[in-house]
Design an enzyme around this catalytic site. Structure first.
Site, PDB file in Angstrom:
ATOM      1  N   THR A  22       3.223  -7.831 -10.451  1.00 14.61           N
ATOM      2  CA  THR A  22       4.499  -8.395 -10.904  1.00 14.61           C
ATOM      3  C   THR A  22       4.500  -8.739 -12.379  1.00 14.61           C
ATOM      4  O   THR A  22       5.513  -8.579 -13.062  1.00 14.61           O
ATOM      5  CB  THR A  22       4.807  -9.683 -10.091  1.00 14.61           C
ATOM      6  OG1 THR A  22       4.895  -9.324  -8.730  1.00 14.61           O
ATOM      7  CG2 THR A  22       6.099 -10.336 -10.517  1.00 14.61           C
ATOM      8  N   THR A 285     -12.894 -18.281  10.883  1.00 16.57           N
ATOM      9  CA  THR A 285     -11.818 -19.061  11.489  1.00 16.57           C
ATOM     10  C   THR A 285     -10.448 -18.656  10.950  1.00 16.57           C
ATOM     11  O   THR A 285     -10.314 -18.263   9.787  1.00 16.57           O
ATOM     12  CB  THR A 285     -12.031 -20.574  11.270  1.00 16.57           C
ATOM     13  OG1 THR A 285     -10.896 -21.272  11.804  1.00 16.57           O
ATOM     14  CG2 THR A 285     -12.188 -20.952   9.811  1.00 16.57           C
TER      15      THR A 285
HETATM   16  N1  ASP Z   1       3.597  -7.037  -5.028  1.00 19.13           N
HETATM   17  C1  ASP Z   1       3.002  -7.610  -6.202  1.00 19.13           C
HETATM   18  C2  ASP Z   1       1.566  -7.141  -6.286  1.00 19.13           C
HETATM   19  O1  ASP Z   1       0.723  -7.691  -5.650  1.00 19.13           O
HETATM   20  C3  ASP Z   1       3.090  -9.103  -6.143  1.00 19.13           C
HETATM   21  C4  ASP Z   1       2.546  -9.809  -7.355  1.00 19.13           C
HETATM   22  O2  ASP Z   1       2.037  -9.259  -8.288  1.00 19.13           O
HETATM   23  O3  ASP Z   1       2.638 -11.036  -7.353  1.00 19.13           O
HETATM   24  O4  ASP Z   1       1.302  -6.203  -7.000  1.00 19.13           O
END
Ligand code: ASP
Length: 356
Positions: A22, A285
């Site tokens: 992201t 767990t």
């Molecule tokens: N879908 C994204 C990823 O893991 C989410 C993120 O970067 O927070 O690449």
């Protein structure tokens, strides 16, 4: 807590490895979906990088990926990049999607044997081009931590995740929130540093290599691992089909509480048969905190009797990647069981009286 705040280290050189996630994404105007962009976009949005006083070089995955696409090949690629640039840099920052960041951090902690420099993973919940982004702070602080030294030695020579205001040992982490800025936790090991106005390092918690052996990068991983999460009412067919996957070598079994599972005969018989055939079953767990203690209840003790091994206070992410790593080195089931019983790089706490 022993804290150490003086971490400024001028002239440090840092290698920034941009894998995607992201942090570097932008919304596609046609469908509103977030898509990874190249590193230039990211740099344009963080002019502060130039002001930091460190020599920051970068390298990016082509194309950058959403971390759902991460796996052994990309972990090998990361290890190759770090090993190939190890001498030239004081520290490494990996920009990575949050979704599988804990798996990558765990895998790298095993693959980078004798690590003597910081490898800090970070990312963000909001893209860096968005005004309220958490990405800028995460990136800038991760670089500061990767550059931090004391008496010429790196302060944090570990694979870590830095997110929001905690620096955590990577192989102890879980992603716990899909939308909070504080997205990661390490429930069974204290943070290595708290970040507020100052970066306060908790030095006794940080692992420092005893010898100065050279970095020993490992590349072999075995994917023949599965996760079996128990739930009440599970049918024999589900268990049977998982345990009979052709070529399967290890199972991380997520049990209840302190390592408990049903005592039904069909269930125990299936597990025993698989173990007798050479499958390694590791008990972790489902709880977010605490450890497996199979001696505590009859429902756990039965598992111990049939040969299930304890994952102690391991995260699932760490147990999965540790099994991939150990089997990747051609170990037999017995050797793997033995190695699962001790901490390779701080990933579990093994009680003194642990049964071998
Ligand atoms: N879908 C994204 C990823 O893991 C989410 C993120 O970067 O927070 O690449």
């Amino acid at each position: 807590m022993t804290v150490h705040e003086n971490n400024q280290h001028e002239n440090a050189s840092i290698l920034l490895i941009y894998t995607g996630g992201t942090i570097g994404m932008m919304e596609n105007p046609e469908n509103g979906v977030l898509e990874p962009l190249n590193f230039q976009h990211l740099k344009d949005n963080v002019p502060e990088l130039k002001k930091m006083g460190y020599a920051v070089s970068s390298i990016q995955f082509e194309p950058p990926i959403d971390s759902s696409e991460m796996g052994p090949e990309n972990w090998q690629k990361l290890v190759r990049i770090i090993a190939g640039n190890y001498q030239q840099y004081d520290g490494f920052v990996i920009l990575h999607g949050t979704d599988t960041m804990s798996f990558t951090a765990s895998a790298l902690s095993f693959m980078l044997e004798n690590l003597g420099k910081p490898v800090i993973l970070t990312g963000s919940q909001l893209p860096i081009g968005i005004l309220r982004t958490d990405g800028k702070e995460n990136l800038i602080t991760a670089i500061e931590i990767a550059a931090a030294k004391e008496n010429g030695h790196p302060l944090v020579p570990e694979v870590c995740i830095f997110f929001e205001n905690n620096l955590l040992r990577g192989n102890r982490t879980n992603k716990v929130s899909a939308d909070n800025f504080n997205a990661f936790r390490s429930y069974n090991y204290p943070p290595l540093a708290h970040v507020g106005i100052h970066i306060k390092y908790d030095l006794p918690q940080i692992f420092h290599p005893i010898s100065d052996k050279p970095l020993n990068p490992h590349y072999s991983l075995d994917r023949n691992i599965a996760i079996l999460k128990l739930f009440p009412g599970m049918s024999p067919q589900v268990i049977e089909s998982i345990l009979n996957i052709p070529g399967l070598k290890g199972v991380v079994m997520e049990t209840y509480g302190s390592g408990n599972a049903p005592c039904e005969e069909w269930f125990l018989d299936m597990l025993k048969e698989a173990i007798d055939k050479g499958l390694v079953i590791v008990n972790v767990t489902q709880c977010i905190a605490g450890a497996v203690e199979m001696q505590r209840y009859e429902t756990g003790h039965k598992l111990l009797e049939i040969g299930v091994i304890s994952g102690y206070d391991s995260t699932t992410e760490s147990a999965v990647t540790k099994l991939m790593f150990l089997f990747g080195h051609g170990m037999s089931a017995e050797e793997v069981k033995e190695h699962m019983n001790y901490s390779l790089i701080g990933e579990i706490t093994v009680p003194e009286n642990a049964r071998l």
